[in-house]
Write a protein that holds these residues in place. Sequence first.
Motif: not given
Length: 334
Positions: A245-250
């Motif tokens: 989630a962090e990698a994709v959504i930031g």
Amino acid sequence: QPAIRLTGLEKHFDKVRAVDGVDLDIPPGEFFSMLGPSGSGKTTVLRMIAGFELPTAGTIELEGKDVSQLAPFDRDVNTVFQDYALFPHMTVQQNVEYGLKVKRVGKTERRDRAKEALRTVRLEDFGDRKPTQMSGGQRQRVALARALVNHPKVLLLDEPLGALDLKLRQTMQVELKQIQREVGITFVFVTHDQDEALTMSDRIAVFNAGRIEQVGTPVEVYERPASAFVAGFVGTSNLLSGRSAEAVIGRPGVYSIRPEKIRIDGDLASPAGPGETSATGSVTDVVYAGSTVRYAVALDAGGQLSVVRQNTSEPTEFADGRVRLRWRREHSFR
Ligand code: ADP
Ligand code: MG
């Protein structure tokens, strides 16, 4: 004023908080559904409105009148149960007339009102049959007629279509909605089936563990779920969490994204447009289901997303199964 107003409603069975603080207004003439998983307190709320259970705390008002402590027959409410509860030795006509007979309504009026109710549920030619000579769907309609004959202000329906097979169930969903429109009575409809609730309702309350998570129109509940629970329960959703989630959504958190909101293409070079999120990955599975095609995609950033596309022609083949997924930012709910 609302047809039904619930204020701070609670019901405890020993240590179980079956209903744990419900506030709700239902306007007159609405087709209102209570949707939630088994054990979330829907039936208990319905039974309290009907008067079969008394609240541990809170109040129930019908058209502005506090009925919380009244007996069931002193409330202008009728209930339709899943098991119909018809009298097998009586004809359909007699079954429908029965409630009026108990109330000492005269013979002619009884007969006319029963005929009218049977006409409403499209069973005018079945008055002389016994319930045992009818199909499940027809029996369900007799049960409905038996409630409608009383001209109640509010009709409560607890999973009334649960015993029917899928095809019949879908037909009855449409009919029931039409009947509600015709008679204009406030319907409170309990179901655990999200498709049923989305198809039939003016508004839906989504229940979870004795509380309401969200009240809204089908569009609101589906398009703008108030919580991850609602997003997961109403419709299918992908969940993206942790490092992917962090990698994709930031940002960290648990995000839910509906499979049909994700676009898929083989254009790996072009990044996300304005207002979009995008991620690359590899197709691991393609499920062809006639009108739709579902792709399972393993993201390069970790995690897995399911994507559904309308089937316009043949399922698209992607070079080496490599794809880019894109969706509008407002379609990932935290
Ligand atoms: P739903 O209709 O959403 O499936 P219910 O209202 O039937 O949920 O039940 C809510 C909770 O209350 C469940 O945990 C259920 O076991 C409990 N419950 C319901 N009725 C009773 C009862 N008469 N005695 C004890 N527990 C009950
Ligand atoms: Mg129930």
